[in-house]
Design an enzyme around this catalytic site. Structure first.
Site, PDB file in Angstrom:
ATOM      1  N   SER A   1      38.601  46.011  48.417  1.00  0.00           N
ATOM      2  CA  SER A   1      39.460  46.256  47.279  1.00  0.00           C
ATOM      3  C   SER A   1      39.099  45.444  46.044  1.00  0.00           C
ATOM      4  O   SER A   1      39.583  45.725  44.946  1.00  0.00           O
ATOM      5  CB  SER A   1      40.913  45.956  47.674  1.00  0.00           C
ATOM      6  OG  SER A   1      41.086  44.591  47.976  1.00  0.00           O
TER       7      SER A   1
ATOM      8  N   SER B   1      37.453  43.142  52.012  1.00  0.00           N
ATOM      9  CA  SER B   1      37.568  43.394  50.575  1.00  0.00           C
ATOM     10  C   SER B   1      36.774  42.468  49.674  1.00  0.00           C
ATOM     11  O   SER B   1      36.689  42.700  48.479  1.00  0.00           O
ATOM     12  CB  SER B   1      39.044  43.375  50.159  1.00  0.00           C
ATOM     13  OG  SER B   1      39.713  44.496  50.674  1.00  0.00           O
TER      14      SER B   1
ATOM     15  N   LYS C   1      40.852  37.915  40.888  1.00  0.00           N
ATOM     16  CA  LYS C   1      41.416  39.210  41.249  1.00  0.00           C
ATOM     17  C   LYS C   1      42.868  39.317  40.779  1.00  0.00           C
ATOM     18  O   LYS C   1      43.604  38.317  40.783  1.00  0.00           O
ATOM     19  CB  LYS C   1      41.329  39.378  42.765  1.00  0.00           C
ATOM     20  CG  LYS C   1      41.624  40.779  43.309  1.00  0.00           C
ATOM     21  CD  LYS C   1      41.338  40.792  44.812  1.00  0.00           C
ATOM     22  CE  LYS C   1      41.600  42.151  45.447  1.00  0.00           C
ATOM     23  NZ  LYS C   1      41.240  42.152  46.887  1.00  0.00           N
TER      24      LYS C   1
END
Length: 448
Positions: free
Chosen positions: A155, A179, A77
Site C-alpha cells: 500500500s 506494503s 506515509k
C-alpha cells in the site's frame, strides 16, 4: 542511480551540497507538472521543510550533525499522525475528523535526527491492498515503463515513487502484508520490514495491530539499516556486512515460486546462481505450513477482523465514500465470530512455532518478493483481475507478517529490465542479523 544516504551525507559534510539545495531539488520534483508529484503526495510541507533545511545547514556549519539523515529530505506515509494535521490514510472519509494532537513516535524520532519531512505520501486507502491504486487521489505510476501506466505496488505506493523520482532520498511506510516490500520490489528499490514489535506503532493509523510494522524504502540495505535504527531507537553501531561464504539460505519449495512470470524467474534464478558462486549454501526445503495459511485465514484473517473492528462505525456513517475494492475486503471481517478469532490466534501460535522450527539452522529464507512484474493499470480494470493479482502480489510477503518475522526486499534484476525483488526473511527478533546478511547479498548482486 539513486544516491545513498552515505553519499549524500558525504556531500553535505564536504560542502558539495547543502540541505536547503537538496530540499529545494526534492520540492521541485514534487511540483513538476510533468511529474508524478500530484499523485505521490497528499500533502507537501514546503515551508516547514525549507525552514528545517536552513536550520540543519546552520547546525552543520557549527560542526553539529545530529545523525546519518540530518538535513536529508524524507517522506512519510499518509497514516502517521502529525500534530495539527488530519491523518487521511489515503481516504476521503476522514476529512471531517479532528486534527491530530500528537505527532507519531516515529515522526518525532525522524525530526529529532534532523530529517527534513517534505510531505505525506499517497497510499492504498487505509493500507488495504498490495496493488497501490487509489481512486481518490490518483495512482502514482511505476518508474519502469511509465508510459504504459504500471502499478507502483502498495500500500505504500507514493512512498516508493517519492524515492524513485527523487522527491525524497528515502521514505517511511508500513507493512502489514508486504506494503513496504511490494512497492520496493516493483519499483526497483530496497525495502525493510522489521519485526513488528521493533518500531513503536503509536500515532500510526492501524490496519491490523498484530501484523502492522513500520519500515523504510531507500536506495540500499545500509540506508534501510540506518533508518531502521532511528525508527527503532536503536543506538548500537550498525551491523557490518556478513560473510557470504558458508551462509545457509533456505529456499522454500512450497508455493513461493508458483505462478512466476518469465522475467521474475530469470532474475531470481540468476541471483541464486550468483550467490551460490560466491559461496552461499542454498538449500531447498519444504514448508507445508505455507500451504495451510489460506485455510487458517479463510474466515477473514487478522486483517479482516481488526479492520472491521476499527472501521465499522465509520462504514455505517460514510461507507459510500470508500474505495469499493477496499471496503469489500474490510467487510470480510464482519462475519467473524469471537470463536473464529480465538481459533485463528491459537492457530497462528502453532504455525509460527512450526515454521521457526523448520527454518532453524538457516541464516534466512530466500524467495521472490513478488512472483510477477508490475502489471498495467489497464490490466486491473476488471475486478476479477484486480483481486487475482492482489492475492498473488501479497502472497509471499504475507507469510513473513504472519510469522512475525523480519524481511528485506532488494533488487535482483538486470539493468534495463523490469524490476524484480529478492526477499530475505528470518524469524522475529533477528533484524540486525538479517540486515547484515542483506548487505552481503546486495554487494554480491551488484557486482558487474
Amino acid at each position: 542511480m539513486i544516491p545513498t544516504l552515505a553519499e549524500l551525507r558525504a556531500a553535505l559534510d564536504e560542502g558539495r551540497a547543502t540541505s536547503l539545495k537538496l530540499t529545494d531539488a526534492a520540492l521541485a520534483h514534487i511540483a513538476d507538472p510533468d511529474g508524478e508529484g500530484v499523485r505521490v503526495f497528499t500533502k507537501v510541507y514546503s515551508g516547514q521543510a525549507r525552514a528545517a533545511a536552513q536550520a540543519s545547514d546552520l547546525l552543520r556549519s557549527a560542526g553539529l550533525a545530529r545523525s546519518a539523515i540530518d538535513g536529508l529530505p524524507i517522506s512519510i506515509k499518509d497514516l502517521f499522525d502529525v500534530a495539527g494535521d488530519t491523518t487521511m490514510a489515503g481516504s476521503v472519509v476522514l476529512a471531517d475528523a479532528p486534527p491530530a494532537t500528537e505527532t507519531a513516535v516515529i515522526v518525532r524520532r525522524l525530526l529529532a535526527a534532523g530529517a527534513i519531512i517534505v510531505g505525506r505520501t499517497n497510499m492504498t486507502e487505509f493500507a488495504y491492498s498490495g496493488i497501490g491504486m487509489n481512486p481518490h487521489y490518483g495512482t502514482p505510476r511505476n518508474p519502469w515503463g511509465r508510459e504504459t501506466g504500471r502499478i507502483p505496488g502498495g500500500s505504500s505506493s507514493g512512498a516508493a515513487v517519492s524515492v524513485s523520482d527523487n522527491m525524497a532520498v528515502a521514505a517511511i511506510g508500513t507493512d502489514t502484508g508486504g506494503s513496504v516490500r511490494i512497492p520496493a520490489a516493483l519499483c526497483g528499490l530496497t525495502g525493510f520490514k522489521p519485526t513488528a514489535r521493533r518500531v513503536p506503532l503509536k500515532g500510526a493509523l492501524p490496519l491490523a495491530t498484530r501484523l502492522d510494522s513500520i519500515g523504510p524504502i531507500a536506495a540500499s540495505v545500509r540506508c534501510c539499516a540506518q533508518l531502521d535504527a532511528i525508527l527503532a531507537g536503536d543506538d548500537a553501531p550498525l551491523p557490518a556486512p556478513a560473510r557470504l561464504r558458508g551462509i545457509r539460505l533456505a529456499l522454500p519449495t512450497t508455493i513461493v515460486r508458483d505462478d512466476m512470470d518469465s522475467q521474475v524467474a530469470r532474475s531470481f534464478e540468476a541471483a541464486l546462481s550468483r550467490l551460490s558462486a560466491a559461496g552461499a549454501l542454498i538449500e531447498e526445503i519444504v514448508v507445508p505450513e505455507f500451504a495451510e495459511l489460506a485455510a487458517i485465514n479463510a474466515t477473514g484473517g487478522l486483517s479482516g477482523a481488526e479492520a472491521w473492528t476499527w472501521h465499522r462505525a465509520l462504514i455505517e456513517r460514510a461507507g459510500d465514500a470508500y474505495d469499493p475494492r477496499v471496503i469489500s475486503r474490510i467487510r470480510r471481517g464482519q462475519a467473524m465470530s469471537a470463536a473464529d478469532l480465538l481459533e485463528l490466534l491459537q492457530a497462528r501460535v502453532r504455525w509460527v512455532g512450526s515454521v521457526e522450527q523448520r527454518i532453524a539452522g538457516h541464516d534466512a529464507m530466500i524467495m521472490p518478493t513478488v512472483p510477477i512484474v508490475a502489471p498495467t493499470l489497464a490490466e486491473l480494470a476488471d475486478d476479477d483481475a484486480y483481486y487475482r493479482n492482489n492475492a498473488l502480489i501479497l502472497r509471499n510477503p504475507t507469510f513473513i507478517n504472519f510469522l512475525d518475522g523480519c524481511a528485506l526486499s532488494l533488487p535482483c534484476h538486470a539493468p534495463g529490465t523490469a524490476p524484480v525483488g529478492l526477499m530475505l526473511a528470518g524469524a522475529g527478533g533477528h533484524d540486525r542479523d538479517l540486515l547484515a546478511l542483506g548487505m552481503a547479498v546486495e554487494a554480491c548482486l551488484r557486482q558487474a
